[in-house]
Design a protein around this motif. Structure first.
Motif, PDB file in Angstrom:
ATOM      1  N   SER A 170       0.818  -1.212   0.000  1.00  0.00           N
ATOM      2  CA  SER A 170       0.000   0.000   0.000  1.00  0.00           C
ATOM      3  C   SER A 170       0.851   1.260   0.000  1.00  0.00           C
ATOM      4  N   GLU A 171       2.119   1.141   0.436  1.00  0.00           N
ATOM      5  CA  GLU A 171       2.979   2.316   0.469  1.00  0.00           C
ATOM      6  C   GLU A 171       3.445   2.685  -0.929  1.00  0.00           C
ATOM      7  N   ARG A 172       3.584   4.019  -1.141  1.00  0.00           N
ATOM      8  CA  ARG A 172       4.095   4.505  -2.418  1.00  0.00           C
ATOM      9  C   ARG A 172       5.581   4.183  -2.519  1.00  0.00           C
ATOM     10  N   PRO A 173       6.019   3.549  -3.622  1.00  0.00           N
ATOM     11  CA  PRO A 173       7.440   3.213  -3.761  1.00  0.00           C
ATOM     12  C   PRO A 173       8.288   4.480  -3.803  1.00  0.00           C
ATOM     13  N   ARG A 174       9.398   4.430  -3.106  1.00  0.00           N
ATOM     14  CA  ARG A 174      10.261   5.601  -3.037  1.00  0.00           C
ATOM     15  C   ARG A 174      11.230   5.617  -4.217  1.00  0.00           C
ATOM     16  N   SER A 175      11.517   6.839  -4.698  1.00  0.00           N
ATOM     17  CA  SER A 175      12.436   7.001  -5.817  1.00  0.00           C
ATOM     18  C   SER A 175      13.871   7.089  -5.298  1.00  0.00           C
ATOM     19  N   PRO A 176      14.868   6.894  -6.174  1.00  0.00           N
ATOM     20  CA  PRO A 176      16.266   7.031  -5.744  1.00  0.00           C
ATOM     21  C   PRO A 176      16.585   8.417  -5.198  1.00  0.00           C
ATOM     22  N   THR A 177      15.945   9.461  -5.744  1.00  0.00           N
ATOM     23  CA  THR A 177      16.206  10.817  -5.240  1.00  0.00           C
ATOM     24  C   THR A 177      15.695  10.975  -3.807  1.00  0.00           C
ATOM     25  N   GLU A 178      14.549  10.372  -3.500  1.00  0.00           N
ATOM     26  CA  GLU A 178      14.023  10.434  -2.133  1.00  0.00           C
ATOM     27  C   GLU A 178      14.924   9.681  -1.166  1.00  0.00           C
ATOM     28  N   ILE A 179      15.402   8.524  -1.596  1.00  0.00           N
ATOM     29  CA  ILE A 179      16.299   7.735  -0.737  1.00  0.00           C
ATOM     30  C   ILE A 179      17.601   8.495  -0.501  1.00  0.00           C
ATOM     31  N   PHE A 180      18.145   9.089  -1.560  1.00  0.00           N
ATOM     32  CA  PHE A 180      19.385   9.851  -1.427  1.00  0.00           C
ATOM     33  C   PHE A 180      19.190  11.036  -0.484  1.00  0.00           C
ATOM     34  N   TRP A 181      18.077  11.749  -0.618  1.00  0.00           N
ATOM     35  CA  TRP A 181      17.788  12.928   0.205  1.00  0.00           C
ATOM     36  C   TRP A 181      17.580  12.555   1.674  1.00  0.00           C
ATOM     37  N   ASN A 182      16.751  11.547   1.917  1.00  0.00           N
ATOM     38  CA  ASN A 182      16.388  11.201   3.290  1.00  0.00           C
ATOM     39  C   ASN A 182      17.459  10.379   4.020  1.00  0.00           C
ATOM     40  N   GLU A 183      18.169   9.518   3.283  1.00  0.00           N
ATOM     41  CA  GLU A 183      19.126   8.630   3.940  1.00  0.00           C
ATOM     42  C   GLU A 183      20.565   9.115   3.823  1.00  0.00           C
ATOM     43  N   LYS A 184      20.989   9.489   2.628  1.00  0.00           N
ATOM     44  CA  LYS A 184      22.379   9.897   2.426  1.00  0.00           C
ATOM     45  C   LYS A 184      22.649  11.313   2.928  1.00  0.00           C
ATOM     46  N   VAL A 185      21.729  12.232   2.635  1.00  0.00           N
ATOM     47  CA  VAL A 185      21.957  13.638   2.987  1.00  0.00           C
ATOM     48  C   VAL A 185      21.493  13.933   4.408  1.00  0.00           C
ATOM     49  N   LEU A 186      20.195  13.743   4.667  1.00  0.00           N
ATOM     50  CA  LEU A 186      19.630  14.138   5.959  1.00  0.00           C
ATOM     51  C   LEU A 186      19.839  13.100   7.054  1.00  0.00           C
ATOM     52  N   VAL A 356      14.574  17.068  -4.159  1.00  0.00           N
ATOM     53  CA  VAL A 356      14.015  15.764  -4.539  1.00  0.00           C
ATOM     54  C   VAL A 356      13.509  15.799  -5.976  1.00  0.00           C
ATOM     55  N   ALA A 357      12.549  16.673  -6.246  1.00  0.00           N
ATOM     56  CA  ALA A 357      11.947  16.716  -7.577  1.00  0.00           C
ATOM     57  C   ALA A 357      12.936  17.213  -8.628  1.00  0.00           C
ATOM     58  N   TYR A 358      13.652  18.308  -8.348  1.00  0.00           N
ATOM     59  CA  TYR A 358      14.570  18.858  -9.339  1.00  0.00           C
ATOM     60  C   TYR A 358      15.740  17.935  -9.657  1.00  0.00           C
ATOM     61  N   PRO A 359      16.417  17.346  -8.641  1.00  0.00           N
ATOM     62  CA  PRO A 359      17.480  16.399  -8.988  1.00  0.00           C
ATOM     63  C   PRO A 359      16.984  15.229  -9.826  1.00  0.00           C
ATOM     64  N   GLU A 360      15.764  14.764  -9.530  1.00  0.00           N
ATOM     65  CA  GLU A 360      15.217  13.663 -10.332  1.00  0.00           C
ATOM     66  C   GLU A 360      14.974  14.112 -11.761  1.00  0.00           C
ATOM     67  N   ALA A 361      14.479  15.343 -11.911  1.00  0.00           N
ATOM     68  CA  ALA A 361      14.255  15.867 -13.260  1.00  0.00           C
ATOM     69  C   ALA A 361      15.578  16.066 -13.989  1.00  0.00           C
ATOM     70  N   LEU A 362      16.589  16.566 -13.286  1.00  0.00           N
ATOM     71  CA  LEU A 362      17.891  16.788 -13.911  1.00  0.00           C
ATOM     72  C   LEU A 362      18.533  15.473 -14.333  1.00  0.00           C
ATOM     73  N   ALA A 363      18.285  14.414 -13.557  1.00  0.00           N
ATOM     74  CA  ALA A 363      18.862  13.111 -13.890  1.00  0.00           C
ATOM     75  C   ALA A 363      18.284  12.553 -15.186  1.00  0.00           C
ATOM     76  N   LEU A 364      17.108  13.028 -15.591  1.00  0.00           N
ATOM     77  CA  LEU A 364      16.467  12.549 -16.816  1.00  0.00           C
ATOM     78  C   LEU A 364      16.985  13.252 -18.064  1.00  0.00           C
ATOM     79  N   LEU A 365      17.715  14.368 -17.886  1.00  0.00           N
ATOM     80  CA  LEU A 365      18.188  15.143 -19.029  1.00  0.00           C
ATOM     81  C   LEU A 365      19.453  14.529 -19.617  1.00  0.00           C
ATOM     82  N   PRO A 366      19.620  14.611 -20.930  1.00  0.00           N
ATOM     83  CA  PRO A 366      20.921  14.251 -21.522  1.00  0.00           C
ATOM     84  C   PRO A 366      22.006  15.193 -20.999  1.00  0.00           C
TER      85      PRO A 366
END
Length: 620
Positions: A170-186, A356-366
């Motif tokens: 039932s939980e929303r799957p977390r994205s790599p950017t969320e994991i990086f932000w919540n676990e690696k950074v904060l 979270v949102a912007y790094p994920e968007a930037l990761a999608l760019l060439p």
């Protein structure tokens, strides 16, 4: 008799020992820096106003409150509250050539407004540089290829694969950017809340130390150094935004994001939340009531055109917010197209939008590494400029109260270094595992009701105690060759200061109290306990209570009945006009340059005010 034939009277009451003594005269006039040119001041103010809030806060508020229709209350609040209060702060600082505290020699009763501004600015500086530390962390991580929060990174392959296949829980799957932000950074996953801050995260602590060292070096020589730095820090973000807009326009799905950004929902205009958000964004982005604007304006030349600067800076700031929205939403539109979800589900509020949102968007760019470096370098420039203004408000206030620091370069540097180091030590709480909870608490209450109360009393004090007619005359005196349009525009500002602005500030204040009482504070799924929310209220109350405390002090230092004490406490000191000795127009009115500067160490009498030439009706 002067050389031009006029007779200059010499009142007998000014012939006491203080006036006749030549010693205090040079001590009363402390050398004060001035901007190297008007463009340094304009760029510093634009850099101070155009901050991180323009990149993440304005776009979020815009689409949360009905898209393009949010621009209507936003620009109404800009012209009715933002621009008038902005002009009031610039004019006060420039006319008095003093910081947030000393400038209230124009009305000693309200010295607490300056103290309150100092309290707000201290809280803002405490948490704002933590954002710059996060930016440093992401900037350093952006030099890795692939980006550590992208799906191309080895550690994230399994996570992205699970998200693609689907998750039955039932939980929303977390994205790599969320994991990086919540676990690696904060490291917030290791903390249970406010009561459990946990250990300091030393990578972030080193980033925070580097941020404070940069601030210290840039401000070491005051406005002579920071005034040169802004030529880079204030212009570079515009270059990046233009590049991001051009790049975003070529992406698939970008028009979907722009349409979401601009599509109006007219029914939202009847919602008080929309108007409150518009007002809060104006205060947040223009930096009103914090003391930074007032301090920067105090280094202007006396005859600088404050009305022109106000219009240029406020319109430029709000135009930048609107402009940045296109860069952000074009990328978010592409992000939504790639994920196959609505645009409203790919962006989060507050720091989550930038980290979270912007790094994920930037990761999608060439060429994602290059775009990530550019984006976080832009965030760093935006944050540094704003912090310059907040720190300038604190340092100017202290240097005004202890003018000997201005004369001794070593002592001034020592004070600035001690101030930055103190802020660093206090900021270590915000880079612990649970630091984001404390960050959110300070962010929510430092610029909340306390800031509105401070600006409300500033507006009422200048309009009714000092006198709105006298204040407008002071502005005209500063603009030596005031064009006809300036006088006409001042009629509009006078109406705002007396009626419109106080009414709207009172409306916002009432709404904030109602919302604060009915709405729980939370970060993600964590709901703040009652004691935590109470601590936040105490932060805001500490700032605005300074007005009452120092008003009582001012009245208690006077003599006579309560009414007489009040009247004396709202009358400007003679030294209020002494600071303007660089103006040929005002130099003939400086009768008492030896006046003691501290308004609360002497008992004032009617004779202390006979040297001031008041305009007819100035007490309105």
């Amino acid at each position: 008799v002067d050389s031009d034939g006029t007779i200059t009277p010499t009142p007998p009451q000014q012939s006491d020992t203080r006036v006749s003594s030549p010693v205090p005269a040079p001590a009363a006039i402390i050398p004060r820096d001035q901007w190297g040119g008007k463009y340094e001041f304009l760029l510093s103010c634009i850099g101070y106003c155009v901050g991180l809030g323009n990149v993440w806060r304005f776009p979020y508020l815009c689409y949360r409150n009905g898209g393009g229709v949010f621009l209507i209350p936003y620009f109404i609040m800009l012209f009715v509250t933002g621009v008038p209060l902005f002009l009031m702060e610039l004019s006060l600082g420039q006319y008095g050539s003093a910081g947030p505290i000393m400038v209230w020699k124009c009305c000693p009763l309200l010295k607490g407004i300056g103290i309150g501004m100092l309290c707000v600015s201290t809280l803002v500086c405490l948490y704002y540089n933590v954002i710059i530390a996060w930016t440093f962390y992401y900037l350093g991580s952006s030099f890795q290829s692939p980006l550590p929060w992208s799906c191309d990174a080895v550690a994230n392959v399994a996570i992205c694969a699970n998200r693609t296949v689907g998750n039955s829980s039932s939980e929303r799957p977390r994205s790599p950017t969320e994991i990086f932000w919540n676990e690696k950074v904060l490291g917030v996953v290791n903390s249970e809340g406010l009561h459990d801050p946990g250990p300091v995260r030393w990578p972030l602590a080193l980033c925070l130390l580097a941020a404070w060292i940069i601030i210290f070096l840039c401000m070491l020589k005051g406005i002579r150094s920071s005034g040169k730095v802004v030529y880079v820090t204030a212009t570079f973000p515009y270059f990046v935004l233009i590049v991001l807009i051009i790049r975003g326009a070529t992406l698939e799905g970008s028009l979907q994001g722009v349409a979401f950004y601009l599509t109006p929902d007219w029914s939202r205009l009847a919602n008080a939340q929309v108007w409150n958000d518009a007002a809060s964004q104006i205060f947040y982005s223009l930096g009103i009531g914090v003391g930074g604007l007032l301090s920067m304006a105090s280094y202007n030349k006396f005859d600088n055109n404050v009305i022109r600067d106000t219009i240029v800076i406020t319109i430029g700031n709000c135009g930048t917010s609107f402009f940045a929205g296109f860069a952000i939403f074009s990328i978010l539109g592409h992000m939504a197209w790639r994920k196959g979800v609505p645009v409203g589900e790919v962006a989060d509020r507050g720091p989550g939008l930038a980290f979270v949102a912007y790094p994920e968007a930037l990761a999608l760019l060439p060429g994602s590494v290059f775009w990530s470096i550019m984006f976080f370098l832009m965030l760093f420039m935006l944050g540094v400029d704003t912090l310059f203004g907040n720190m300038e408000g604190i340092t100017t206030a202290v240097l005004d109260e202890f003018p000997n620091l201005r004369r001794n370069t070593f002592h001034k540097s020592l004070f600035l270094g001690a101030l930055c180091f103190t802020f660093y030590l206090m900021g270590l709480l915000l880079v612990t595992d649970g630091g984001i909870y404390w960050f959110t608490l300070i962010d929510s209450f430092s610029t909340s009701f306390g800031l509105i109360i401070i600006t409300l009393f500033m507006c009422i004090g200048i309009s009714f105690f000092y006198g709105v007619n006298q204040f407008c005359q002071d502005i005209i005196d500063m603009i030596c060759h005031c064009p006809p349009w300036c006088s006409k525009v001042l009629i509009y500002f006078k109406a705002c200061w007396v009626f419109c602005t106080p009414f709207l500030l009172l409306f916002i204040l009432i709404y904030i109290f109602l919302e604060m009482y009915n709405t729980p504070l939370h970060y993600g799924s964590y709901v703040y306990p009652r004691w935590g929310k109470g601590l936040g209220v105490c932060m805001g109350a500490t700032c605005c209570l300074q007005i009452l405390i120092w008003a009582v002090v001012a009245i208690s230092k006077e003599t006579g009945s309560l009414k007489e004490r009040f009247k004396k406490a709202i009358r400007p000191l003679n030294s209020w006009r002494v600071n303007n000795s660089n103006s040929e127009v005002r130099s003939q009115e400086h009768v008492e340059p030896e006046r003691v500067e501290a308004p609360y160490t002497v008992t004032l009498t009617d004779q202390d005010f006979t040297a001031i030439t008041w305009e007819t009706g100035s007490s309105a």
